[in-house]
Design a protein around this motif. Sequence first.
Motif, PDB file in Angstrom:
ATOM      1  N   PRO A 195      17.713  -0.951  -4.449  1.00 52.90           N
ATOM      2  CA  PRO A 195      18.763  -0.631  -5.559  1.00 52.90           C
ATOM      3  C   PRO A 195      18.501   0.727  -5.927  1.00 52.90           C
ATOM      4  O   PRO A 195      17.319   1.422  -5.821  1.00 52.90           O
ATOM      5  N   SER A 196      19.572   1.413  -6.388  1.00 59.75           N
ATOM      6  CA  SER A 196      19.629   2.672  -7.024  1.00 59.75           C
ATOM      7  C   SER A 196      18.751   2.805  -8.178  1.00 59.75           C
ATOM      8  O   SER A 196      18.447   4.035  -8.443  1.00 59.75           O
ATOM      9  N   ALA A 197      18.809   1.804  -8.967  1.00 64.05           N
ATOM     10  CA  ALA A 197      18.073   1.610 -10.300  1.00 64.05           C
ATOM     11  C   ALA A 197      16.699   1.683 -10.143  1.00 64.05           C
ATOM     12  O   ALA A 197      16.308   1.023  -9.229  1.00 64.05           O
ATOM     13  N   GLU A 198      15.870   2.337 -11.029  1.00 65.52           N
ATOM     14  CA  GLU A 198      14.438   2.545 -10.844  1.00 65.52           C
ATOM     15  C   GLU A 198      13.775   2.413 -12.157  1.00 65.52           C
ATOM     16  O   GLU A 198      14.046   3.216 -12.951  1.00 65.52           O
ATOM     17  N   ILE A 199      12.427   1.696 -12.099  1.00 64.34           N
ATOM     18  CA  ILE A 199      11.596   1.723 -12.996  1.00 64.34           C
ATOM     19  C   ILE A 199      10.728   3.229 -12.674  1.00 64.34           C
ATOM     20  O   ILE A 199       9.866   2.957 -11.656  1.00 64.34           O
ATOM     21  N   LEU A 200      10.626   4.040 -13.504  1.00 61.19           N
ATOM     22  CA  LEU A 200      10.135   5.466 -13.093  1.00 61.19           C
ATOM     23  C   LEU A 200       8.678   5.352 -13.268  1.00 61.19           C
ATOM     24  O   LEU A 200       7.861   6.092 -12.535  1.00 61.19           O
ATOM     25  N   ALA A 201       8.409   4.885 -14.539  1.00 57.18           N
ATOM     26  CA  ALA A 201       7.107   5.050 -15.066  1.00 57.18           C
ATOM     27  C   ALA A 201       6.776   3.926 -16.080  1.00 57.18           C
ATOM     28  O   ALA A 201       7.541   3.696 -16.849  1.00 57.18           O
ATOM     29  N   ILE A 202       5.521   3.307 -16.238  1.00 55.64           N
ATOM     30  CA  ILE A 202       5.078   2.509 -17.328  1.00 55.64           C
ATOM     31  C   ILE A 202       3.667   2.939 -17.387  1.00 55.64           C
ATOM     32  O   ILE A 202       2.807   3.061 -16.560  1.00 55.64           O
ATOM     33  N   ALA A 203       3.498   3.579 -18.683  1.00 56.96           N
ATOM     34  CA  ALA A 203       2.254   3.752 -19.032  1.00 56.96           C
ATOM     35  C   ALA A 203       1.725   3.109 -20.587  1.00 56.96           C
ATOM     36  O   ALA A 203       2.485   2.969 -21.472  1.00 56.96           O
ATOM     37  N   VAL A 204       0.623   2.700 -20.819  1.00 55.18           N
ATOM     38  CA  VAL A 204      -0.102   2.249 -21.698  1.00 55.18           C
ATOM     39  C   VAL A 204      -1.255   2.725 -22.220  1.00 55.18           C
ATOM     40  O   VAL A 204      -2.330   2.877 -21.325  1.00 55.18           O
ATOM     41  N   ALA A 205      -1.488   3.050 -23.647  1.00 53.16           N
ATOM     42  CA  ALA A 205      -2.718   3.747 -24.035  1.00 53.16           C
ATOM     43  C   ALA A 205      -3.912   2.818 -23.866  1.00 53.16           C
ATOM     44  O   ALA A 205      -3.747   1.429 -23.885  1.00 53.16           O
ATOM     45  N   GLU A 206      -5.092   3.409 -23.649  1.00 55.11           N
ATOM     46  CA  GLU A 206      -6.405   2.673 -23.323  1.00 55.11           C
ATOM     47  C   GLU A 206      -6.389   1.656 -24.584  1.00 55.11           C
ATOM     48  O   GLU A 206      -6.801   0.478 -24.201  1.00 55.11           O
ATOM     49  N   ARG A 207      -6.238   1.898 -25.733  1.00 54.65           N
ATOM     50  CA  ARG A 207      -6.527   1.080 -26.721  1.00 54.65           C
ATOM     51  C   ARG A 207      -5.549  -0.012 -27.028  1.00 54.65           C
ATOM     52  O   ARG A 207      -5.687  -1.283 -27.412  1.00 54.65           O
TER      53      ARG A 207
END
Length: 204
Positions: A135-147
């Motif tokens: 697919p052309s759609a994309e999850i580019l990044a997911i980030a969650v703080a350590e806390r």
Amino acid sequence: GGYSIARGASDVSDDRAAAPLRPTRPAVHGDVAAVAGLHVDRFPQGFLPTLGSRPLQRLYRHLVESANAFVLVADDVESVNGFVAAACDTRRVYREFFRRHGVAALLATPAALRAPRKVWETIRYGDQGGRDDLPSAEILAIAVAERARGTGVAFSLLAAALDEFRRRGVAGARVVTAAGNSQALRLYQEAGFRRRARIEVHKG
């Protein structure tokens, strides 16, 4: 960098495992610095963080503003504790970015000058949009703080992104993650993604 596994073609209308979801909201310009900081903190081995905060902030500001992309964030009492960035069409979003800011947006840093090949590989991936059979759609990044790790923030952000894709009429999406990142692979599998291909964004 290195070898990554492309996982996608998840039907974003599929039912996902029932779980209490954390609140999320669309990112605004005031969130860009926190989002870029989380990216640097959570992806220290990646190429983009080596460029420094300013190019990353420029990139995330573009994603917030673009009609073909979006950034969602989660908050706690301290500040933004997680984000997801996504493109409805990765190729279009990258072309928009370079048309507006120019390649100099990535080149004008000492790290970029030391690694021109990785800059080119990043540009090439964005222009090609990955593989034609994904697919052309994309999850580019997911980030969650350590806390906030282990609190369900990552899954909530991913679920919210899939809902936003569905709201925009996007029928499927892909994500590229490092082959050895078992935690990320598990997260995406729980959300309905399946392994489709093995690709290489940065050689070596």
